[in-house]
Write a protein that holds these residues in place. Structure first.
Motif, short mmCIF file in Angstrom:
data_model
loop_
_atom_site.label_atom_id
_atom_site.label_comp_id
_atom_site.label_asym_id
_atom_site.label_seq_id
_atom_site.Cartn_x
_atom_site.Cartn_y
_atom_site.Cartn_z
N CYS A 1 -25.25 48.94 -29.07
CA CYS A 1 -26.64 48.79 -28.63
C CYS A 1 -27.37 47.90 -29.62
O CYS A 1 -27.14 48.01 -30.82
CB CYS A 1 -27.32 50.16 -28.58
SG CYS A 1 -29.05 50.01 -28.08
N PHE B 1 -32.48 48.70 -30.96
CA PHE B 1 -33.17 49.16 -32.16
C PHE B 1 -34.48 49.87 -31.84
O PHE B 1 -35.55 49.50 -32.35
CB PHE B 1 -33.38 48.00 -33.15
CG PHE B 1 -32.09 47.52 -33.74
CD1 PHE B 1 -31.51 48.20 -34.82
CD2 PHE B 1 -31.42 46.43 -33.20
CE1 PHE B 1 -30.29 47.77 -35.34
CE2 PHE B 1 -30.20 46.01 -33.72
CZ PHE B 1 -29.64 46.67 -34.79
N CYS B 2 -34.42 50.87 -30.99
CA CYS B 2 -35.56 51.77 -30.84
C CYS B 2 -35.80 52.33 -32.24
O CYS B 2 -34.84 52.63 -32.96
CB CYS B 2 -35.24 52.88 -29.85
SG CYS B 2 -34.96 52.24 -28.20
N TYR C 1 -36.54 54.99 -33.70
CA TYR C 1 -36.08 56.31 -34.16
C TYR C 1 -34.56 56.40 -34.23
O TYR C 1 -34.01 57.36 -34.73
CB TYR C 1 -36.58 57.40 -33.18
CG TYR C 1 -36.28 57.06 -31.73
CD1 TYR C 1 -35.04 57.29 -31.19
CD2 TYR C 1 -37.25 56.46 -30.93
CE1 TYR C 1 -34.75 56.93 -29.88
CE2 TYR C 1 -36.98 56.11 -29.63
CZ TYR C 1 -35.72 56.34 -29.11
OH TYR C 1 -35.43 55.98 -27.82
N CYS C 2 -33.85 55.41 -33.67
CA CYS C 2 -32.46 55.64 -33.28
C CYS C 2 -31.44 55.04 -34.25
O CYS C 2 -31.51 53.87 -34.61
CB CYS C 2 -32.25 55.08 -31.89
SG CYS C 2 -30.64 55.52 -31.20
N VAL D 1 -28.24 54.86 -33.49
CA VAL D 1 -27.07 54.41 -32.73
C VAL D 1 -26.71 52.92 -32.91
O VAL D 1 -25.54 52.59 -33.06
CB VAL D 1 -27.24 54.80 -31.24
CG1 VAL D 1 -26.19 54.14 -30.37
CG2 VAL D 1 -27.16 56.30 -31.09
N PRO D 2 -27.69 52.01 -32.93
CA PRO D 2 -27.30 50.60 -33.14
C PRO D 2 -26.53 50.40 -34.45
O PRO D 2 -25.72 49.50 -34.55
CB PRO D 2 -28.64 49.86 -33.15
CG PRO D 2 -29.54 50.73 -32.32
CD PRO D 2 -29.13 52.13 -32.64
N ILE E 1 -22.70 53.21 -24.32
CA ILE E 1 -23.79 53.54 -25.24
C ILE E 1 -25.09 53.00 -24.65
O ILE E 1 -26.15 53.58 -24.76
CB ILE E 1 -23.50 52.92 -26.63
CG1 ILE E 1 -22.27 53.58 -27.25
CG2 ILE E 1 -24.72 53.03 -27.54
CD1 ILE E 1 -22.39 55.06 -27.50
N HIS E 2 -24.98 51.87 -23.99
CA HIS E 2 -26.14 51.24 -23.37
C HIS E 2 -25.61 50.56 -22.10
O HIS E 2 -25.46 49.33 -22.05
CB HIS E 2 -26.72 50.23 -24.37
CG HIS E 2 -28.09 49.77 -24.02
ND1 HIS E 2 -29.05 49.52 -24.95
CD2 HIS E 2 -28.66 49.54 -22.83
CE1 HIS E 2 -30.14 49.13 -24.34
NE2 HIS E 2 -29.94 49.13 -23.05
N GLU F 1 -31.33 52.28 -19.03
CA GLU F 1 -32.65 52.12 -19.63
C GLU F 1 -33.64 51.59 -18.59
O GLU F 1 -33.26 50.79 -17.71
CB GLU F 1 -32.56 51.14 -20.81
CG GLU F 1 -31.88 51.73 -22.03
CD GLU F 1 -32.71 52.85 -22.64
OE1 GLU F 1 -33.94 52.72 -22.75
OE2 GLU F 1 -32.11 53.88 -23.01
N GLN G 1 -38.59 58.85 -22.94
CA GLN G 1 -38.88 59.10 -24.37
C GLN G 1 -40.32 59.53 -24.64
O GLN G 1 -40.53 60.47 -25.41
CB GLN G 1 -38.52 57.91 -25.29
CG GLN G 1 -37.13 57.34 -25.11
CD GLN G 1 -35.98 58.30 -25.35
OE1 GLN G 1 -36.19 59.46 -25.65
NE2 GLN G 1 -34.75 57.84 -25.17
N ARG H 1 -40.05 50.46 -27.38
CA ARG H 1 -39.40 50.68 -26.08
C ARG H 1 -39.71 49.57 -25.05
O ARG H 1 -39.08 49.50 -24.01
CB ARG H 1 -39.81 52.04 -25.51
CG ARG H 1 -39.33 53.21 -26.33
CD ARG H 1 -37.86 53.44 -26.21
NE ARG H 1 -37.45 53.86 -24.88
CZ ARG H 1 -36.18 53.95 -24.49
NH1 ARG H 1 -35.20 53.63 -25.32
NH2 ARG H 1 -35.88 54.34 -23.28
#
Ligand code: 5AD
Ligand code: SF4
Length: 436
Positions: free
Chosen positions: A154, A157-158, A160-161, A163-164, A198-199, A235, A262, A274
């Motif tokens: 992903c 780059f939200c 809070y996340c 995951v990236p 993941i995305h 998304e 979210q 977002r």
């Protein structure tokens, strides 16, 4: 040699564990349950929240206690970004991040050959060129629903996340490989295939002229037979017209879309990076639900993002009440080191997050029962997933309603049409009434 697995976190992690199991079996290992004594324990970790970290650590410790002489390997997302913290766990032998986890069998064999018990770390960076391998399955790993990983990574780059950072850049499985994998799973007997990533909506971002809509069209054109497809999550900004057209016109596409919201506050959405607002989301859901009757729209919502005030939170509450959603997963914000939101203040205290979360969980319950009530007397196509007792079965409709069925014949793995009773109570039909 006996190997035992435990997996935390998302569906992608689950699918990856299944691929690892296949590799171990192919190399002559015997799979045993995680509660049993094994020679090798693999913990496929998750780090999306601090609770995932805690669970990952506690499973590692449990494996060490089960057999202190075994090789214990922590693989996956926490290993990728939090190797230093894991390295402090006495008795952990290997820490293998997402780039290297597909080579875990080789890593273990080399580790055994070297004969040292010192902890070794493999957590190199994930590059855009790290390719996505086709999975080869020889065994049924779920019930009638199989999961196919079509994408990894992903780059959103939200704020809070994490995951990236754990999953790296977007990589898509080649369309031809996705088709091969689907063929393989259908021949193993799966009737429903869930496309995960993941995305997922960024499928094709790294392949010229491909996107998720085209992939779905390609699957339905090329692969005939009685099966259905479900998309695991998409998304808001990636719900395209093509996707909606497929959902409207393709009977094999499950009427179910999971579209993470979210927050219902525009200020918070902006701080989260977002790139849509509450109006956009609301209009999109209302358009979809008008076009696709009885579609199950589900979402993720976060409470306690830093700076979220009572009024921001109330905007989430109000928006959710107005939205045609079936179910929502509530997440309490968890500070992840290295993300932008970790630096924001004020952070919301734990008790307040808990209160907000509970309020939304209550709304979720109410939303779910409203949706099911709205299905009174509707005919649903159910895929029977398992036997739950004598003459009793459980299945899932394309629009994600769990249904109990009664049948004297064995119906696991079959599609059956049922009519929901008043208030969503399923009408238990004798096998002869079950319309196949
Ligand atoms: N804290 C809490 N929830 C999170 N998620 C992602 N990062 C965090 C975090 N730091 C949630 C999001 C996402 C879901 C899969 O996990 O709601 O949609
Ligand atoms: Fe995380 Fe946002 Fe990427 Fe989802 S889209 S994995 S929430 S950064």
């Amino acid at each position: 040699m006996k190997v035992a697995f435990h997996t935390l976190g998302c569906k992608v992690n689950q699918v990856e564990t299944e691929q690892l199991k296949e590799e171990f079996i192919a190399r002559g290992y015997e799979l045993v349950d995680f509660t049993r004594e094994a020679d090798v324990y693999i913990i496929n970790t998750c780090t999306v929240t601090h609770t995932s970290d805690r669970k990952s650590r506690s499973l590692i410790r449990r494996a060490i206690r089960s057999n202190p002489l075994a090789i214990i390997a922590a693989v996956g997302c926490m290993a990728q970004v939090n190797a230093d913290q894991l390295a402090g766990i006495e008795g952990l032998n290997l820490i293998v991040g997402n780039r290297d986890k597909e080579h875990i069998v080789d890593i273990i064999e080399e580790y055994l050959a070297a004969g040292s018990h010192a902890c070794r770390i493999f957590a190199g960076p994930l590059a855009a060129s790290t390719s996505l391998k086709i999975a080869a399955y020889t065994r049924h790993h779920q019930r009638t629903r199989g999961f196919i990983k079509i994408q990894d990574g992903c780059e959103n780059f939200c704020s809070y996340c994490i995951v990236p950072f754990t999953r790296g850049p977007v990589r898509s499985k080649k369309p031809a490989d996705v088709l091969l994998e689907i063929d393989q799973m259908l021949s193993l007997g799966y009737k429903e295939l869930v496309l995960t990533g993941i995305h997922t909506g960024l499928y094709g971002y790294d392949i010229p002229d491909w996107d998720i809509g085209k992939l779905l069209q390609e699957i339905f054109t090329r692969i005939k037979g009685r099966y259905r497809l479900r998309l695991s999550s998409i998304e808001p900004l990636e719900v395209s017209e093509t996707l909606i057209e497929i959902a409207v016109s393709e009977p094999g596409f499950c009427r179910h879309l999971h579209i993470p919201l979210q927050s219902g506050s525009d200020d918070i959405l902006r701080a989260m990076n977002r790139r849509y607002d509450r109006y956009y989301y609301k209009k999109m859901l209302s358009d979809i639900s008008k076009q696709i009757p009885d579609i199950a729209l589900t979402t993720d919502i976060m409470v306690g993002f830093p700076t979220e005030s009572e009024s921001d939170f109330m905007q989430s509450v109000e928006l959710l009440q107005e939205l045609p959603v079936y179910d929502l997963h509530v997440f309490k914000y968890s500070l992840r080191r290295g993300t932008d939101a970790a630096l924001l203040s004020p952070q919301v205290n734990e008790a307040e997050k808990q209160r907000r979360s509970q309020l939304l969980i209550n709304i979720a319950r109410q939303k779910k029962s409203e949706f099911i009530k709205g299905l009174d007397n509707r005919e649903l196509e159910v895929l029977v997933e398992k036997k739950t007792g004598p003459d009793r079965y459980q299945g899932l409709s394309d629009n994600y309603v769990q249904v109990e069925l009664k049948s004297r014949q064995e119906i696991t793995g079959e599609f059956v049409n049922i009519v929901l009773g008043v208030n969503g109570t399923p009408i238990y039909k004798a096998a002869s009434d079950v319309n196949r």
